[in-house]
Motif scaffolding. Structure first.
Motif, PDB file in Angstrom:
ATOM      1  N   THR A  84      28.283 -44.371  -5.123  1.00  0.00           N
ATOM      2  CA  THR A  84      29.118 -44.488  -6.101  1.00  0.00           C
ATOM      3  C   THR A  84      29.485 -43.133  -6.645  1.00  0.00           C
ATOM      4  O   THR A  84      28.757 -42.231  -6.365  1.00  0.00           O
ATOM      5  CB  THR A  84      28.618 -45.249  -7.374  1.00  0.00           C
ATOM      6  OG1 THR A  84      27.655 -44.405  -8.020  1.00  0.00           O
ATOM      7  CG2 THR A  84      27.926 -46.610  -6.799  1.00  0.00           C
ATOM      8  N   THR A  85      30.537 -42.963  -7.348  1.00  0.00           N
ATOM      9  CA  THR A  85      30.963 -41.848  -8.066  1.00  0.00           C
ATOM     10  C   THR A  85      29.707 -41.097  -8.803  1.00  0.00           C
ATOM     11  O   THR A  85      29.317 -39.704  -8.882  1.00  0.00           O
ATOM     12  CB  THR A  85      31.935 -41.872  -9.145  1.00  0.00           C
ATOM     13  OG1 THR A  85      33.176 -42.460  -8.388  1.00  0.00           O
ATOM     14  CG2 THR A  85      32.527 -40.617  -9.793  1.00  0.00           C
ATOM     15  N   TRP A 111      40.074 -35.973  -3.524  1.00  0.00           N
ATOM     16  CA  TRP A 111      38.917 -36.591  -4.025  1.00  0.00           C
ATOM     17  C   TRP A 111      38.115 -35.519  -4.632  1.00  0.00           C
ATOM     18  O   TRP A 111      37.144 -35.932  -5.566  1.00  0.00           O
ATOM     19  CB  TRP A 111      38.123 -37.769  -2.843  1.00  0.00           C
ATOM     20  CG  TRP A 111      36.660 -37.897  -3.724  1.00  0.00           C
ATOM     21  CD1 TRP A 111      35.513 -37.437  -2.810  1.00  0.00           C
ATOM     22  CD2 TRP A 111      36.428 -38.912  -4.375  1.00  0.00           C
ATOM     23  NE1 TRP A 111      34.523 -38.005  -3.487  1.00  0.00           N
ATOM     24  CE2 TRP A 111      34.817 -38.946  -4.552  1.00  0.00           C
ATOM     25  CE3 TRP A 111      37.011 -39.684  -5.292  1.00  0.00           C
ATOM     26  CZ2 TRP A 111      34.387 -39.485  -5.366  1.00  0.00           C
ATOM     27  CZ3 TRP A 111      36.244 -40.287  -6.264  1.00  0.00           C
ATOM     28  CH2 TRP A 111      35.010 -40.442  -6.480  1.00  0.00           C
ATOM     29  N   THR A 114      38.721 -35.088  -8.079  1.00  0.00           N
ATOM     30  CA  THR A 114      38.236 -36.197  -8.760  1.00  0.00           C
ATOM     31  C   THR A 114      36.844 -36.095  -9.179  1.00  0.00           C
ATOM     32  O   THR A 114      36.263 -36.113 -10.343  1.00  0.00           O
ATOM     33  CB  THR A 114      38.488 -37.569  -8.094  1.00  0.00           C
ATOM     34  OG1 THR A 114      39.613 -37.468  -7.613  1.00  0.00           O
ATOM     35  CG2 THR A 114      38.115 -38.916  -9.088  1.00  0.00           C
ATOM     36  N   LEU A 115      36.065 -35.742  -8.147  1.00  0.00           N
ATOM     37  CA  LEU A 115      34.512 -35.646  -8.435  1.00  0.00           C
ATOM     38  C   LEU A 115      34.027 -34.625  -9.061  1.00  0.00           C
ATOM     39  O   LEU A 115      33.088 -34.474 -10.105  1.00  0.00           O
ATOM     40  CB  LEU A 115      33.893 -35.658  -7.160  1.00  0.00           C
ATOM     41  CG  LEU A 115      32.205 -35.675  -7.002  1.00  0.00           C
ATOM     42  CD1 LEU A 115      31.687 -36.703  -7.891  1.00  0.00           C
ATOM     43  CD2 LEU A 115      31.740 -35.650  -5.617  1.00  0.00           C
ATOM     44  N   CYS A 138      42.766 -40.777  -9.160  1.00  0.00           N
ATOM     45  CA  CYS A 138      42.071 -42.001  -8.781  1.00  0.00           C
ATOM     46  C   CYS A 138      42.168 -43.445  -9.755  1.00  0.00           C
ATOM     47  O   CYS A 138      41.253 -44.305  -9.691  1.00  0.00           O
ATOM     48  CB  CYS A 138      40.667 -41.828  -8.634  1.00  0.00           C
ATOM     49  SG  CYS A 138      40.070 -42.451  -6.904  1.00  0.00           S
ATOM     50  N   TYR A 231      35.254 -47.114  -2.281  1.00  0.00           N
ATOM     51  CA  TYR A 231      35.385 -46.644  -3.533  1.00  0.00           C
ATOM     52  C   TYR A 231      36.769 -47.274  -4.249  1.00  0.00           C
ATOM     53  O   TYR A 231      36.639 -47.571  -5.435  1.00  0.00           O
ATOM     54  CB  TYR A 231      35.855 -45.082  -3.672  1.00  0.00           C
ATOM     55  CG  TYR A 231      34.491 -44.314  -3.563  1.00  0.00           C
ATOM     56  CD1 TYR A 231      33.945 -43.633  -4.694  1.00  0.00           C
ATOM     57  CD2 TYR A 231      33.401 -44.390  -2.341  1.00  0.00           C
ATOM     58  CE1 TYR A 231      32.777 -43.103  -4.898  1.00  0.00           C
ATOM     59  CE2 TYR A 231      32.332 -43.716  -2.620  1.00  0.00           C
ATOM     60  CZ  TYR A 231      31.947 -42.901  -3.711  1.00  0.00           C
ATOM     61  OH  TYR A 231      30.790 -42.380  -3.940  1.00  0.00           O
ATOM     62  N   ALA A 236      37.009 -46.581  -7.997  1.00  0.00           N
ATOM     63  CA  ALA A 236      36.223 -45.512  -8.106  1.00  0.00           C
ATOM     64  C   ALA A 236      35.163 -45.222  -8.949  1.00  0.00           C
ATOM     65  O   ALA A 236      34.656 -44.128  -9.249  1.00  0.00           O
ATOM     66  CB  ALA A 236      37.375 -44.273  -8.014  1.00  0.00           C
TER      67      ALA A 236
END
Length: 321
Positions: A84-85, A111, A114-115, A138, A231, A236
């Protein structure tokens, strides 16, 4: 225009067990005493390669790259378990602690942006600055645009190949339809769906057609398709509009946002909205570029950004970076 730095080899490699299932591949290159920077790759599901190290002056940066859970050289390959995130955010913090780094720069694309935002909003005290490309917030509308309807109208020929593994009656929710096949027991159907998913992404990534980019996505099709789909069916693991909502937590951090004008994978409004919520950021819109980090205009902007950030954080004069 600025170009990538020459290829370099890591000076250290690590295999880091982060739970009973996952072992991460991590490497370090550049200067052991340099400014620490973490390269946060895209996907989710893609992984790092030799290109990942080449956006940074190796005389100035201690360059850390890692393959996220299920990706690249991390094991088990394409695993969705405990993926998971927030597992990935915890992994990044585990890597920082393992390497004895106090604070670092985050460099993330797609991505990876995002992370990077999710990590920075959780551990703001551990971040010097962020350099982000191809912003991907996301949200459901971004997923729908690229995987359900939107980008399909720009590339109807490529879209036809993307749709091919999915029967007409299941096309009302394509992400769910792909997820069913990518997590099913029929390995032939699984690989057919993975290749269709990855090929759609690879073919639309660049402004000008790039067969090498498509080939790289084919090589990583299973991890990219399975992990991305996993995701996306779970939003996400983010609350609605969470990344923009929580920008106040990192509003003080300096940042550079690089985004292609003709990015159809994650359209420019992602970057624009992030910039509006982040007064301490600089937005660079690259006129002749799409989404890929390998496009000349994107490379130029990113290398300039890493050089400028090193000068700023290391307090170097212009001619030393």
């Amino acid at each position: 225009m600025e170009t990538l730095y020459p290829e370099i080899k890591p000076f250290a490699r690590h295999e880091l067990a982060v739970d009973d299932t996952h072992q991460l591949y991590v490497d370090e290159s550049g200067s052991p005493d340099g400014l620490p920077v973490l390269f946060v790759h895209g996907g989710p599901g893609a992984g790092c390669d030799s290109l990942s190290r080449r956006f940074f002056d190796p005389r100035l940066y201690r360059i850390v790259t890692f393959d996220q859970r299920g990706c690249g050289r991390s094991t088990p390959h394409a695993s969705l378990e405990n993926n998971t995130t927030w597992d990935l955010v915890a992994d990044m913090e585990r890597i920082r602690e393992h390497l004895g780094i106090d604070k670092w720069v985050l460099f993330g694309g797609s991505w990876g942006s995002t992370l990077s935002l999710a990590y920075a909003q959780t551990h703001a005290e551990r971040v010097h600055a962020l350099i982000l490309r191809g912003i991907f917030l996301c949200r459901p509308q971004e997923i729908s645009w690229f995987y359900q309807e939107g980008a399909s109208r720009l590339f109807p020929d490529y879209w036809q190949d993307y749709l091919a593994p999915i029967p007409q009656e299941e096309r009302g929710d394509l992400v769910q339809a792909f997820y069913k096949r990518l997590t099913g027991s029929d390995q032939i159907a699984q690989m057919g769906a993975a290749k269709a998913w990855a090929c759609w992404e690879g073919r639309t990534l660049t402004l000008r057609p790039n067969p090498q980019t498509v080939e790289r996505f084919h090589e990583r099709a299973l991890s990219i398709a399975r992990i991305e789909c996993h995701y996306f069916v779970n939003d996400a693991y983010l609350e609605p509009n969470q990344l923009l909502r929580d920008m106040l937590k990192i509003a003080h951090l300096p940042g550079v946002i690089v985004h292609g004008r003709y990015d159809v994978v994650t359209p420019l409004d992602n970057a624009w909205e992030l910039h509006q919520a982040w007064p301490n950021s600089e937005l660079q819109i690259v006129r002749e570029a799409g989404h890929a980090a390998s496009e000349p205009g994107i490379i130029d902007a990113l290398v300039r950004a890493t050089n400028a950030m090193a000068r700023r954080l290391l307090d170097l004069p212009l001619d030393e970076a």
